[in-house]
Design an enzyme around this catalytic site. Structure first.
Site: not given
Length: 361
Positions: A16, A118, A139-141, A236, A286-287
């Site tokens: 992503g 990944g 990653t935004i996570d 999520e 959006l994030q």
């Protein structure tokens, strides 16, 4: 020019997109060009481009002015060359064979991969196949093992926090329970940080299975104390205590049968349990879109400049990581196939509880 073990390297972005990718590309390439005179091959659309031979030369003009741009100038994909590999019907080559062929054809001394879990897992596997690989944590996570922070995370927190701020006004005006669903499939860093920054009342994350009765009790207690609205931030990947008891196969099946995302389910459960009007807002892409924050631009540039040094030193098979505010090389094996979850005793969870946030347990 300084001495270097690498004359030419390839660079790709995979998985992503996230804010700061272009800033990192710029940081790597400018430092590699200015300090070491390296040549750079840009690989389009992640590992797919590496397999299909889709590349182009990166020059100073290519990266001019991209530090503020969102997305990635290289394009991206979720191609996983080691997962269920199928030979190309035209060439007869398996994905890994094609990758090795192109790596040699382009005369690469190394490959730089920018991505999340990944992407870096694939990078680790390619390193075991004999390629010189360096990975960057994007990653935004914020869930990559081996690094304290990933670029893209700060911008996502800013976006989610601003959204929560805006939703506060609607929640207050209409005396509603507002459920805000943020990204975070396996780890709740984004939900936790944005809930604290945005003044959320409830924060549901994958690491702490929730009991809807506990959440409802908290919301009703707020009402009884004159608070006619509540903000519920949901990652999520949040799951209930009942779901936490399921094995992986059963859980996957249960989620596949859900007609809407977890935010909608939590809102429905809360409305049924409290009788209070509940609404859901899913922030979604959006994030991770748009212009990166100043912090992410600086962080991505730091990672990028360090990557050029690692290349010059021949420090391969490593993730460019941030530990205790210092850039350090961490073996790619450290993060391969793993997720950095929030420890249940993390200080930020403790601090969240101390200011009244309910975590559903």
């Amino acid at each position: 020019m300084k001495k270097t073990a690498v004359k030419t390297f390839g660079i790709l972005t995979s998985g992503g997109d996230a804010p700061g990718l272009n800033a990192a590309i710029r940081g790597i390439c400018r430092s590699a060009m200015i300090n070491y005179g390296m040549k750079i091959v840009g690989i389009r659309n992640g590992y797919r481009g590496l397999i299909n031979g889709d590349c182009f030369p990166i020059t100073a003009e290519t990266i001019s002015g991209i530090i503020a741009r969102g997305g990635t100038i290289l394009g991206t994909s979720r191609e996983k060359p080691f997962k269920n590999p199928v030979a190309n019907p035209e060439t007869g080559l398996l994905p890994i064979e094609a990758i090795k062929k192109n790596y040699k054809k382009w005369k690469l001394d190394a490959l730089v991969v920018l991505g999340g879990n990944g992407t870096n897992t694939t990078g680790s596997l390619l390193a075991k196949e004999g390629l010189n690989v360096i990975g960057l944590p994007k990653t935004i996570d914020n869930d990559i093992v081996g690094t304290d922070i990933t670029f893209g995370f700060h911008t996502a927190v800013d976006v989610a926090t601003e959204a929560i701020d805006r939703i506060h006004t609607t929640a207050h005006s209409h005396s509603r329970v507002m459920v805000v669903e943020v990204m975070g499939h396996k780890a709740g860093w984004l939900a936790l940080h944005s809930a604290i920054a945005g003044g959320g009342d409830v924060c549901l994350i994958p690491e702490i299975p929730y009991d809807i009765k506990s959440v409802a009790k908290n919301v009703l207690a707020r009402r009884d104390h004159g608070k006619e609205f509540s903000i519920v931030v949901v990652a999520e990947g949040a799951l209930s205590v009942e779901e936490a008891k399921l094995d992986k196969k059963a859980f996957k099946k249960a989620r596949a049968e859900m007609q809407q995302s977890i935010g909608y389910r939590v809102a429905k459960e809360l409305e049924e349990a409290t009788g209070l009007e509940s609404r859901t807002s899913v922030l979604g892409y959006l994030q991770r879109g748009g212009t990166p924050s100043a912090i992410d631009r600086v962080l991505a540039t730091q990672f990028g400049a360090a990557t050029a040094d690692f290349l010059a030193e021949g420090n391969f098979g490593k993730l460019v990581a941030m530990k205790d505010n210092k850039i350090v090389p961490v073996p790619l094996d450290t993060c391969a196939g793993k997720v950095r979850n929030i420890p249940v005793d993390d200080p930020l969870i403790k601090e969240g509880r101390s200011v009244g946030i309910c975590f559903g347990d």
